[in-house]
Write a protein that holds these residues in place. Structure first.
Motif, PDB file in Angstrom:
ATOM      1  N   THR A 109      66.056  26.600 -12.961  1.00  0.00           N
ATOM      2  CA  THR A 109      65.209  27.661 -12.863  1.00  0.00           C
ATOM      3  C   THR A 109      65.827  27.707 -11.096  1.00  0.00           C
ATOM      4  OG1 THR A 109      64.108  29.408 -12.254  1.00  0.00           O
ATOM      5  CG2 THR A 109      63.417  26.894 -11.961  1.00  0.00           C
ATOM      6  N   ARG A 258      67.522  40.288 -18.088  1.00  0.00           N
ATOM      7  CA  ARG A 258      66.522  39.801 -18.041  1.00  0.00           C
ATOM      8  C   ARG A 258      65.838  40.555 -19.327  1.00  0.00           C
ATOM      9  NH1 ARG A 258      63.414  37.039 -13.914  1.00  0.00           N
ATOM     10  NH2 ARG A 258      61.724  38.501 -14.584  1.00  0.00           N
ATOM     11  N   ALA A 261      58.955  39.444 -21.092  1.00  0.00           N
ATOM     12  CA  ALA A 261      58.298  38.441 -21.127  1.00  0.00           C
ATOM     13  C   ALA A 261      58.146  38.246 -22.365  1.00  0.00           C
ATOM     14  CB  ALA A 261      57.267  38.719 -19.824  1.00  0.00           C
ATOM     15  N   ALA A 262      57.418  36.481 -22.343  1.00  0.00           N
ATOM     16  CA  ALA A 262      57.417  36.064 -23.425  1.00  0.00           C
ATOM     17  C   ALA A 262      55.431  36.673 -23.755  1.00  0.00           C
ATOM     18  CB  ALA A 262      57.164  34.499 -23.810  1.00  0.00           C
ATOM     19  N   LEU A 305      67.086  30.047 -19.470  1.00  0.00           N
ATOM     20  CA  LEU A 305      65.853  30.305 -19.509  1.00  0.00           C
ATOM     21  C   LEU A 305      64.897  31.315 -18.567  1.00  0.00           C
ATOM     22  CD1 LEU A 305      64.558  26.550 -21.096  1.00  0.00           C
ATOM     23  CD2 LEU A 305      64.692  28.644 -22.183  1.00  0.00           C
ATOM     24  N   ASP A 306      65.628  31.480 -17.143  1.00  0.00           N
ATOM     25  CA  ASP A 306      65.004  32.464 -17.060  1.00  0.00           C
ATOM     26  C   ASP A 306      65.170  34.359 -18.000  1.00  0.00           C
ATOM     27  OD1 ASP A 306      64.598  30.652 -14.661  1.00  0.00           O
ATOM     28  OD2 ASP A 306      66.554  30.906 -12.978  1.00  0.00           O
ATOM     29  N   VAL A 308      64.471  34.801 -19.746  1.00  0.00           N
ATOM     30  CA  VAL A 308      62.892  35.441 -20.153  1.00  0.00           C
ATOM     31  C   VAL A 308      61.298  34.607 -19.737  1.00  0.00           C
ATOM     32  CG1 VAL A 308      61.798  34.398 -22.846  1.00  0.00           C
ATOM     33  CG2 VAL A 308      64.085  34.794 -22.625  1.00  0.00           C
ATOM     34  N   HIS A 310      58.357  33.865 -18.131  1.00  0.00           N
ATOM     35  CA  HIS A 310      57.008  32.549 -19.077  1.00  0.00           C
ATOM     36  C   HIS A 310      57.327  32.337 -20.442  1.00  0.00           C
ATOM     37  CE1 HIS A 310      54.542  34.766 -15.653  1.00  0.00           C
ATOM     38  NE2 HIS A 310      54.663  35.938 -15.905  1.00  0.00           N
ATOM     39  N   TRP A 311      58.630  31.795 -20.228  1.00  0.00           N
ATOM     40  CA  TRP A 311      58.833  31.130 -21.084  1.00  0.00           C
ATOM     41  C   TRP A 311      58.021  29.828 -21.982  1.00  0.00           C
ATOM     42  CZ3 TRP A 311      60.046  26.345 -21.024  1.00  0.00           C
ATOM     43  CH2 TRP A 311      60.682  25.453 -19.915  1.00  0.00           C
ATOM     44  N   ASN A 312      57.244  29.579 -20.799  1.00  0.00           N
ATOM     45  CA  ASN A 312      56.487  28.072 -20.920  1.00  0.00           C
ATOM     46  C   ASN A 312      55.121  29.164 -21.864  1.00  0.00           C
ATOM     47  OD1 ASN A 312      55.615  30.029 -19.228  1.00  0.00           O
ATOM     48  ND2 ASN A 312      54.308  28.512 -18.254  1.00  0.00           N
ATOM     49  N   VAL A 314      55.165  30.037 -24.825  1.00  0.00           N
ATOM     50  CA  VAL A 314      56.216  29.577 -26.369  1.00  0.00           C
ATOM     51  C   VAL A 314      54.542  28.362 -26.536  1.00  0.00           C
ATOM     52  CG1 VAL A 314      57.732  31.175 -25.990  1.00  0.00           C
ATOM     53  CG2 VAL A 314      57.673  28.548 -25.805  1.00  0.00           C
TER      54      VAL A 314
END
Length: 449
Positions: A109, A258, A261-262, A305-306, A308, A310-312, A314
């Protein structure tokens, strides 16, 4: 300087604790914040991308350093930058790439700060060539527990304790960093499949020296003869001559895409063995058997992954554990055994990567040593996960390996000395530099750092 009481967690979103969040906007405010830390002390924090509890401080203060985010000077001819510790790698890339320079090391990231990059001594896909981030730091200014700002340079004990020291020696205020020259913002990438772990390690051992950047995604749900099958991706910065004619007019353009966001709420149980297994199968099958010289955007190659934000999320409310270890060359059997155990246990991990590390870095608590490093994410609510990872920790320690403190959230302290031989030196320097325990974190308490 205002402060607010907030719940703080790492990127893995496990074990939140409550602290006073203080946001200094000047060096003077940072000094005041450190002097007024209180009985529970303080810990500096950047953009919150440490996965575990390294930037948490239950009942104490957390110093949000992102307000100190100025780039002070760029030496375009010599290739270095002087900036505040709160500057993100993303901000640096926006400023440096149009001038033909790139950060020397980037993790997965670009949303980490320079101070965090030094405190965690981050590594990237180029460790076998370039080492970790601190190897490229010319000097830094460190605010220590007594309120003094010290200029710290490589080759000193204080530098080696700070690089990888997880913010426990003081607050980094500024840093001067050497840069990597580039001619374009595209990458020239080779991709190939490996049929199993032995095939993957053989390819990496034989040809990694040809590439500046190298990483392999591993399917940790594959079993039997396919155990450790992988997609190997390697490359280097594309020269101007490699670009199509239409792209040569703006070769240093940097506009990362971009996606939305999740969502804040994600259904529980989204990442199961079945869903991750399906993803892994599709990802492996769609990868080419061998493809050479593909041009990829820099952001897609380094930071997919940047795209998306707030991908954390998921992983749901329970969050996830990021587990990363390294074992040395000659300890390949330990790596095989651990990969086999993970595969047999059917741990649902779709973000699993294997890399080769080069020479060890000088930081006393720096993670990389020459050998093999595997990183994987696992939903935190997986039954029996804690006991299983404890067993893996013991295997890693017995093989002379270690786990990465910037990603750790659950290591037992009794294994730490075996993993980090300079730990006693680190503790002694901390005791001398900070006898009142001004700098402390949940990680430090848990591991008695």
């Amino acid at each position: 300087m205002p402060a607010e009481t907030v719940s703080v967690t790492g990127w893995g979103r496990t074990a939140p604790t409550t602290a006073r969040l203080i946001r200094p906007r000047t060096y003077e405010e940072a000094v005041t914040a450190v002097r007024d830390s209180g009985a529970r002390g303080s810990i500096p924090r950047g953009l919150g991308r440490a996965y575990g509890d390294a930037a948490q401080n239950a009942g104490g203060a957390v110093l949000d350093m992102t307000g100190l985010d100025q780039i002070h000077a760029i030496d375009v001819a010599g290739g270095s930058v002087l900036c505040d510790a709160g500057v993100s790698l993303h901000h640096l890339m926006e400023a440096l790439l149009p001038l033909g320079w790139f950060v020397p090391v980037t993790p997965g990231t670009r949303y980490v700060t320079v101070g965090g990059a030094i405190g965690a001594d981050i590594h990237g896909k180029n460790h076998h060539v370039s080492g970790s981030f601190s190897r490229h730091v010319v000097s830094l200014e460190l605010l220590t527990a007594d309120g003094t700002v010290r200029t710290v340079r490589p080759g000193t004990d204080l530098f080696d304790a700070t690089a990888g020291g997880m913010g426990l020696t003081g607050v980094i205020l500024t840093a001067t960093v050497r840069l990597q020259p580039v001619a374009t913002t595209l990458m020239c990438v080779d991709t190939e499949r490996a049929t199993d772990l032995d095939d993957l390690m053989a390819r990496l051992t034989a040809t990694d020296h040809r590439y500046r950047y190298s990483v392999a995604w591993i399917d940790l749900l594959a079993r039997g003869t396919a155990t450790g099958r992988a997609v190997l991706t390697r490359g280097d910065h594309a020269p101007l001559a490699a670009l199509p004619a239409r792209a040569r007019s703006a070769p240093l353009s940097f506009r990362p895409a971009r996606l939305p966001a999740a969502p804040k709420w994600v259904p529980e149980g989204l990442l199961t063995r079945r869903t991750v297994g399906l993803f892994n199968e599709l990802w492996y099958r769609r990868a080419p058997l061998a493809r050479r010289g593909e041009l990829q955007r820099l952001s897609a190659f380094f930071h997919p992954l940047d795209g998306v934000p707030h991908w954390n999320r998921v992983y749901g409310r329970g969050g996830f554990v990021q587990y990363q270890f390294v074992v040395g060359h000659g300890r390949e059997e330990t790596l095989r055994r651990i990969v086999g155990r993970i595969a047999r246990r059917r741990c649902p991990s779709f973000l699993a990567v294997l890399k080769r590390f080069g020479d060890a870095d000088p930081g006393w608590l720096s993670f990389p040593v020459p050998g093999w490093t595997l990183a994987l994410d696992i939903p935190a609510n997986l039954p029996g996960l804690g006991a299983f990872l404890d067993e893996l920790d013991a295997e890693v320690a017995a093989a002379g390996g270690r786990v990465y403190l910037a990603k750790d959230s659950r290591l037992r302290p009794d294994l730490l000395t075996a993993m980090y031989p300079r730990l006693d030196d680190f503790r002694a320097l901390r005791a001398e530099l900070d006898p009142r325990g001004v700098f402390v974190s949940d990680l430090a308490r848990r591991l008695t750092l």
